[in-house]
Write an enzyme that holds these catalytic residues in place. Structure first.
Site, short mmCIF file in Angstrom:
data_model
loop_
_atom_site.label_atom_id
_atom_site.label_comp_id
_atom_site.label_asym_id
_atom_site.label_seq_id
_atom_site.Cartn_x
_atom_site.Cartn_y
_atom_site.Cartn_z
N LYS A 19 0.82 -1.21 0.00
CA LYS A 19 0.00 0.00 0.00
C LYS A 19 0.86 1.27 0.00
CE LYS A 19 -3.95 -2.21 2.28
NZ LYS A 19 -5.04 -2.03 3.27
N ASN B 157 -2.16 0.01 6.86
CA ASN B 157 -1.65 -1.25 7.39
C ASN B 157 -0.68 -1.95 6.43
OD1 ASN B 157 -3.55 -2.12 5.57
ND2 ASN B 157 -4.61 -3.51 6.97
N HIS C 55 -2.08 -5.51 1.60
CA HIS C 55 -3.37 -6.20 1.44
C HIS C 55 -3.09 -7.60 0.93
CE1 HIS C 55 -7.42 -7.22 0.13
NE2 HIS C 55 -6.85 -7.65 -0.98
#
Ligand code: CMP
Length: 140
Positions: free
Chosen positions: A10, A113, A116
């Site tokens: 990300k 986070n 993915h």
């Protein structure tokens, strides 16, 4: 069972120069990178990818974040690739993720986070097809 799964590094992890470390962890876990590219999603493309979450309160913030910078999308292949990948990613919330997992080491919060990974075989097929044509995936 030999499987494929979709991975996304990300925008937060790309900005932290973590691509190399994350790809190394995939390979060290026995996953083979059979396709990879760096792209910069538009907001509409991020909304399309996360359409399953469109009713969630975090949808707008998540898709703004996912279209805030380049991402590295890849297809990982190997024995139980979906579960193997999810094990090394760790829990969605980096604070709750086990020590030594990618999200614990590189994530900031439940949105930022770092990575993915597809959560099941049907999702994996759909997510891979969202980003890659069969011609872009190595089979030898
Ligand atoms: P990901 O694996 O990309 O799948 C959906 C994403 O939604 C998830 O990782 C998180 O980044 C994000 N997400 C899940 N729950 C929340 C939440 N409560 N608040 C913000 N983002 C969330």
């Amino acid at each position: 069972m030999n499987e494929r799964t979709l991975s996304i590094v990300k925008p937060d992890a790309v900005k932290k120069n973590a691509i190399g470390d994350i790809l190394r962890r995939f390979e060290s876990a026995g996953l083979k990178i059979v396709a990879a590219k760096m792209i910069f999603l538009s907001k509409a493309e991020a909304q399309g990818f996360y359409a399953v979450h469109k009713e969630r309160p975090f949808f707008d913030s998540l898709t703004t974040f996912m279209s805030s910078g380049p991402i590295l999308v890849s297809v990982l292949e190997g024995e139980d690739a979906i579960q193997t990948n999810r094990r090394i990613l760790g829990a969605t919330d980096p604070v709750k993720a086990d020590a030594g997992t990618i999200r614990r080491d590189w994530g900031t919060d439940v949105e930022k986070n770092a990575v993915h990974g597809s959560d099941g075989p049907d999702t994996a097929r759909w997510e891979i097809a969202y980003f890659f044509s069969e011609l872009e995936i190595q089979t030898r």
